[in-house]
Design a protein around this motif. Sequence first.
Motif, PDB file in Angstrom:
ATOM      1  N   SER A 109       0.823  -1.212   0.000  1.00  0.00           N
ATOM      2  CA  SER A 109       0.000   0.000   0.000  1.00  0.00           C
ATOM      3  C   SER A 109       0.859   1.265   0.000  1.00  0.00           C
ATOM      4  O   SER A 109       0.459   2.288  -0.534  1.00  0.00           O
ATOM      5  CB  SER A 109      -0.936   0.004   1.201  1.00  0.00           C
ATOM      6  N   ALA A 110       2.034   1.205   0.599  1.00  0.00           N
ATOM      7  CA  ALA A 110       2.948   2.344   0.590  1.00  0.00           C
ATOM      8  C   ALA A 110       3.811   2.261  -0.666  1.00  0.00           C
ATOM      9  O   ALA A 110       4.381   1.218  -0.970  1.00  0.00           O
ATOM     10  CB  ALA A 110       3.824   2.322   1.831  1.00  0.00           C
ATOM     11  N   HIS A 111       3.909   3.343  -1.399  1.00  0.00           N
ATOM     12  CA  HIS A 111       4.728   3.355  -2.606  1.00  0.00           C
ATOM     13  C   HIS A 111       6.163   3.653  -2.203  1.00  0.00           C
ATOM     14  O   HIS A 111       6.482   4.753  -1.752  1.00  0.00           O
ATOM     15  CB  HIS A 111       4.187   4.376  -3.608  1.00  0.00           C
ATOM     16  N   LEU A 112       7.044   2.676  -2.382  1.00  0.00           N
ATOM     17  CA  LEU A 112       8.426   2.781  -1.932  1.00  0.00           C
ATOM     18  C   LEU A 112       9.331   3.180  -3.088  1.00  0.00           C
ATOM     19  O   LEU A 112       9.212   2.648  -4.192  1.00  0.00           O
ATOM     20  CB  LEU A 112       8.889   1.449  -1.345  1.00  0.00           C
ATOM     21  N   SER A 113      10.255   4.086  -2.813  1.00  0.00           N
ATOM     22  CA  SER A 113      11.233   4.494  -3.824  1.00  0.00           C
ATOM     23  C   SER A 113      12.307   3.413  -3.949  1.00  0.00           C
ATOM     24  O   SER A 113      12.350   2.454  -3.178  1.00  0.00           O
ATOM     25  CB  SER A 113      11.859   5.826  -3.431  1.00  0.00           C
ATOM     26  N   ASP A 114      13.206   3.606  -4.919  1.00  0.00           N
ATOM     27  CA  ASP A 114      14.284   2.636  -5.114  1.00  0.00           C
ATOM     28  C   ASP A 114      15.214   2.587  -3.904  1.00  0.00           C
ATOM     29  O   ASP A 114      15.696   1.517  -3.527  1.00  0.00           O
ATOM     30  CB  ASP A 114      15.083   2.974  -6.374  1.00  0.00           C
ATOM     31  N   GLU A 115      15.480   3.740  -3.286  1.00  0.00           N
ATOM     32  CA  GLU A 115      16.328   3.764  -2.087  1.00  0.00           C
ATOM     33  C   GLU A 115      15.658   3.033  -0.929  1.00  0.00           C
ATOM     34  O   GLU A 115      16.306   2.323  -0.162  1.00  0.00           O
ATOM     35  CB  GLU A 115      16.644   5.211  -1.670  1.00  0.00           C
ATOM     36  N   GLU A 116      14.356   3.216  -0.810  1.00  0.00           N
ATOM     37  CA  GLU A 116      13.626   2.524   0.251  1.00  0.00           C
ATOM     38  C   GLU A 116      13.569   1.018  -0.009  1.00  0.00           C
ATOM     39  O   GLU A 116      13.636   0.221   0.921  1.00  0.00           O
ATOM     40  CB  GLU A 116      12.217   3.100   0.373  1.00  0.00           C
ATOM     41  N   MET A 117      13.483   0.622  -1.273  1.00  0.00           N
ATOM     42  CA  MET A 117      13.523  -0.806  -1.616  1.00  0.00           C
ATOM     43  C   MET A 117      14.872  -1.413  -1.252  1.00  0.00           C
ATOM     44  O   MET A 117      14.956  -2.531  -0.795  1.00  0.00           O
ATOM     45  CB  MET A 117      13.218  -1.012  -3.102  1.00  0.00           C
ATOM     46  N   GLN A 118      15.951  -0.655  -1.474  1.00  0.00           N
ATOM     47  CA  GLN A 118      17.276  -1.137  -1.067  1.00  0.00           C
ATOM     48  C   GLN A 118      17.356  -1.273   0.449  1.00  0.00           C
ATOM     49  O   GLN A 118      18.054  -2.131   0.964  1.00  0.00           O
ATOM     50  CB  GLN A 118      18.373  -0.202  -1.591  1.00  0.00           C
ATOM     51  N   GLY A 119      16.667  -0.394   1.160  1.00  0.00           N
ATOM     52  CA  GLY A 119      16.653  -0.463   2.616  1.00  0.00           C
ATOM     53  C   GLY A 119      16.028  -1.742   3.134  1.00  0.00           C
ATOM     54  O   GLY A 119      16.359  -2.202   4.231  1.00  0.00           O
ATOM     55  N   ILE A 120      15.135  -2.322   2.375  1.00  0.00           N
ATOM     56  CA  ILE A 120      14.530  -3.596   2.774  1.00  0.00           C
ATOM     57  C   ILE A 120      15.584  -4.681   2.825  1.00  0.00           C
ATOM     58  O   ILE A 120      15.583  -5.532   3.707  1.00  0.00           O
ATOM     59  CB  ILE A 120      13.407  -3.984   1.784  1.00  0.00           C
ATOM     60  N   TRP A 121      16.550  -4.623   1.914  1.00  0.00           N
ATOM     61  CA  TRP A 121      17.546  -5.697   1.820  1.00  0.00           C
ATOM     62  C   TRP A 121      18.826  -5.389   2.598  1.00  0.00           C
ATOM     63  O   TRP A 121      19.583  -6.302   2.922  1.00  0.00           O
ATOM     64  CB  TRP A 121      17.899  -5.926   0.354  1.00  0.00           C
ATOM     65  N   ASN A 122      19.108  -4.126   2.915  1.00  0.00           N
ATOM     66  CA  ASN A 122      20.416  -3.752   3.460  1.00  0.00           C
ATOM     67  C   ASN A 122      20.462  -3.514   4.967  1.00  0.00           C
ATOM     68  O   ASN A 122      21.515  -3.308   5.500  1.00  0.00           O
ATOM     69  CB  ASN A 122      20.940  -2.499   2.756  1.00  0.00           C
ATOM     70  N   ARG A 123      19.366  -3.463   5.642  1.00  0.00           N
ATOM     71  CA  ARG A 123      19.389  -3.145   7.075  1.00  0.00           C
ATOM     72  C   ARG A 123      19.993  -4.259   7.864  1.00  0.00           C
ATOM     73  O   ARG A 123      19.958  -5.366   7.616  1.00  0.00           O
ATOM     74  CB  ARG A 123      17.993  -2.846   7.577  1.00  0.00           C
TER      75      ARG A 123
END
Length: 123
Positions: A109-123
């Motif tokens: 439901s939240a539209h995630l940017s490319d940087e935010e998508m990378q945050g899903i994998w990098n935290r």
Amino acid sequence: MLNQISWADYISTIIAVTIVYYLFVATHYYGKDILLYISARSAGSNSISFTREQSESTLIPNELKAFIAETDHADKDSIISGMNYILKRYDIDHTAKDKINTYIKVNCSAHLSDEEMQGIWNR
């Protein structure tokens, strides 16, 4: 004739017959389940591997699907940290990662940017 059979022979025969009986019943009624359990144990419980024939839905953990379905009004930071928490428990290869990213972009439901998508994998 019964005097020739000792109690030890009798008990060992009963145990052997019982084991053979339960092995037969287990393989006859639960053979497929046993094979699936053994193959899952040898593959590892948290690994995701796939072949080209597998559909996209089998690549995406059900836990992630349920999380995305429940995040209607959550803020982006909690969504990203929740997805990161779920995905870091799985061994995911590059191709599955692309499919998961596509699934997240389409269904979240939240539209995630490319940087935010990378945050899903990098935290």
